[in-house]
Write an enzyme that holds these catalytic residues in place. Structure first.
Site, short mmCIF file in Angstrom:
data_model
loop_
_atom_site.label_atom_id
_atom_site.label_comp_id
_atom_site.label_asym_id
_atom_site.label_seq_id
_atom_site.Cartn_x
_atom_site.Cartn_y
_atom_site.Cartn_z
NE ARG A 4 31.29 35.82 41.22
CZ ARG A 4 31.61 36.80 42.05
NH1 ARG A 4 32.80 36.81 42.66
NH2 ARG A 4 30.77 37.79 42.30
CE LYS A 10 20.49 37.32 45.04
NZ LYS A 10 21.66 38.21 45.07
#
Length: 527
Positions: A358, A284
């Site tokens: 997820r 990120k």
């Protein structure tokens, strides 16, 4: 805080601060009794001063005035609630939060709160108590100045004045007690979210869960990497393999003592618990990474809710499932183009290591469905796309089972947590198609929140399932009502209200099905 009720007029109650919430227009010719009584004691100066300062009862307005010894209270705080036509208990909850923050600023220990007249006094009472407890929350344990203020006066005593004509009953006491438990559990969850990642890592989160379960008197098991390997959770292990902090698999279980009720299908709660998300090798940007200690807010909400659920004693089991780990870049990290094998057996091509939540959730949700729940609800700070769509204060709700989704939305509405249903559309499914595996973990940028929900859907089978994307509301960017900057504990109130309503429905149906009379001697009851 210690809460108690007073009898008589709020304007005559003793305390350091008298709080009077007002709807827009109630400062006119016929003000409500608490305001009229206070203004009379102050010889008309309260309304005159408030009017001169522009206070009209509009939303988020407030006005403070010293009583100069003419009231039992030292000061009066008027709180604007806005239009009565737009009132919900959440409006009052936010206003009570502002009152708590004002009390802190004024170093008030004792407060008198005049509960306004509404259609549902119990709902208003709950909103007041929750708003005060949540509004008084502060996370400053790492500030040197906080040590100096440790002995400063704090709001500890609240005296509640019910609207005129409402007599206190046992239900009022029960409502206050429930509101306190919910608010305290929410603040506990906020602490977990606000702690730095070098303090709350997977092991520390597991310890917090164990301590909570011990205090609540419910069962808990914590598995290490070895147990995760035995369960063949390949996606979970893939995400965890880049960090030196070991992953933890947490299972908290409330089971009714009544053997008959223990056989009812459980409610399964799953919380995302990435205690720090660097993005892995798909690193990120710095600005996006700063708040990634909050990527475990879903698990904090689930654990906070379990604190209260244990006291509700619903007539069905409630299980919480949490896979905790860090997503870190290192020589052992999973890579883009890796293929991971899930517990379900599906293979997943990794196209973005920053779509890690997820993956962990998929394996944990598969495990949760094996306990045959009546419904599965997951909470996850899953996608920035949901924040783009709904902003900082609205939860995205997904699911194909209309009954389950609507039940959660109804509970959220009653609890004052705003949610908006988004589609789980098969039109987006192609973006997860892989050329080399059963599916990819990440598709295109567009429809990112839907894509993530579609991925999770692959791991719940036929179980009624509701996915709550809390990426926006898990933290607040500014002070607002009972919220401060940082973790919000979003989801605790909704989950508690959902379980409470489900328990009431089940108990009501059992009462309806019970035999209406005793069987004849020597015979058997029918039904």
């Amino acid at each position: 805080m210690n809460f108690s009720f007073i009898s008589g007029e709020a304007a005559r109650a003793s305390g350091e601060l008298l709080v009077i919430p007002l709807f827009e227009g109630e400062t006119g010719d016929k003000p409500p009794a608490p305001l009229a009584g206070s203004d009379k004691a102050l010889e008309g100066r309260l309304l005159t001063a408030a009017t001169q300062e522009g206070f009209k009862g509009k939303g988020e307005q407030s006005f403070v005035m010293h009583a100069h010894g003419k009231l039992e209270a030292e000061r009066v705080l008027l709180l604007g609630l806005g239009s009565r036509n737009k009132y919900t208990p959440e409006v009052l909850r936010l206003a009570a939060g502002r009152a708590a923050k004002t009390a802190q600023r004024l170093k008030v220990r004792t407060l008198v709160f005049s509960v306004p007249e509404t259609q549902d006094t119990l709902a208003a009472l709950r909103a007041v108590v929750e708003g005060l407890e949540l509004g008084a929350y502060r996370f400053e344990r790492y500030k040197s100045s906080a040590k100096e203020e440790k002995n400063a006066p704090k709001l500890t005593t609240v005296r509640l004045a019910l609207p005129g004509g409402v007599d206190k009953t046992k239900e009022h006491d029960q409502t206050v007690a429930l509101a306190q438990r919910v608010a305290e559990a929410t603040n506990w969850a906020r602490d977990l979210v606000n702690e730095p990642p070098n303090v709350v890592n997977p092991e520390a989160l597991a310890r917090a869960a164990q301590e909570m379960a011990r205090e609540a008197g419910i069962k808990i098991s914590v598995g290490s990497r070895k147990e995760i390997e035995k369960l063949k959770m390949g996606m979970f292990l893939g995400v965890a393999q880049g960090s030196h902090n070991e992953p933890k698999l947490i299972h908290v279980e409330y089971t009714p003592k009544n053997a008959k009720h223990a056989k009812n299908a459980p409610v399964a709660l799953v919380g995302k618990a990435i205690t720090f998300d660097s993005g892995g090798l798909s690193l990120k940007p710095t600005d996006s990474m700063v708040d990634m200690k909050t990527d475990m807010a879903g698990s904090a909400a689930v654990l906070g809710a379990m604190k209260v659920i244990a006291t509700l004693k619903p007539p069905f089991p409630v299980h919480a499932f949490i896979g905790a780990c860090e997503n870190m870049p290192s020589g052992t990290s999973y890579r883009p183009s890796d293929i991971l094998v899930s517990r379900l057996g599906k293979t997943v091509e990794i196209t973005n290591t920053d779509a890690e939540g997820r993956l962990v959730l998929g394996d944990v949700m598969t495990w949760a469905t094996e306990h045959k729940p009546a419904v599965l609800i997951d909470l996850a700070t899953l996608t920035g796309a949901c924040v783009v769509a709904l902003g900082n204060y609205i939860v995205g709700a997904f699911g194909e089972h209309d009954g389950a989704v609507n039940d959660v939305l109804d509970a959220a509405r009653a609890a004052g947590e705003e949610m908006w249903r988004l589609p789980v559309s098969e039109l987006q499914k192609d973006v997860l198609r892989s050329d080399v595996a059963d599916m990819k973990n990440s598709g295109e940028r567009w429809g990112g929140a839907i894509n993530a929900a579609l991925f999770l859907k692959e791991f719940v089978g036929d179980t009624p399932w509701v996915h709550l994307d809390i990426a926006g509301p898990s933290t607040s960017p500014k002070e607002r009502g009972y919220l401060g900057k940082g973790g919000t504990g979003v989801g605790v109130r909704t989950l508690v209200e959902y379980v409470r309503r489900r328990a009431n429905q089940l108990e009501g149906s059992e009462a309806t099905e019970a035999p209406s009379s005793k069987p004849a001697r020597g015979g058997k009851a029918k039904g």
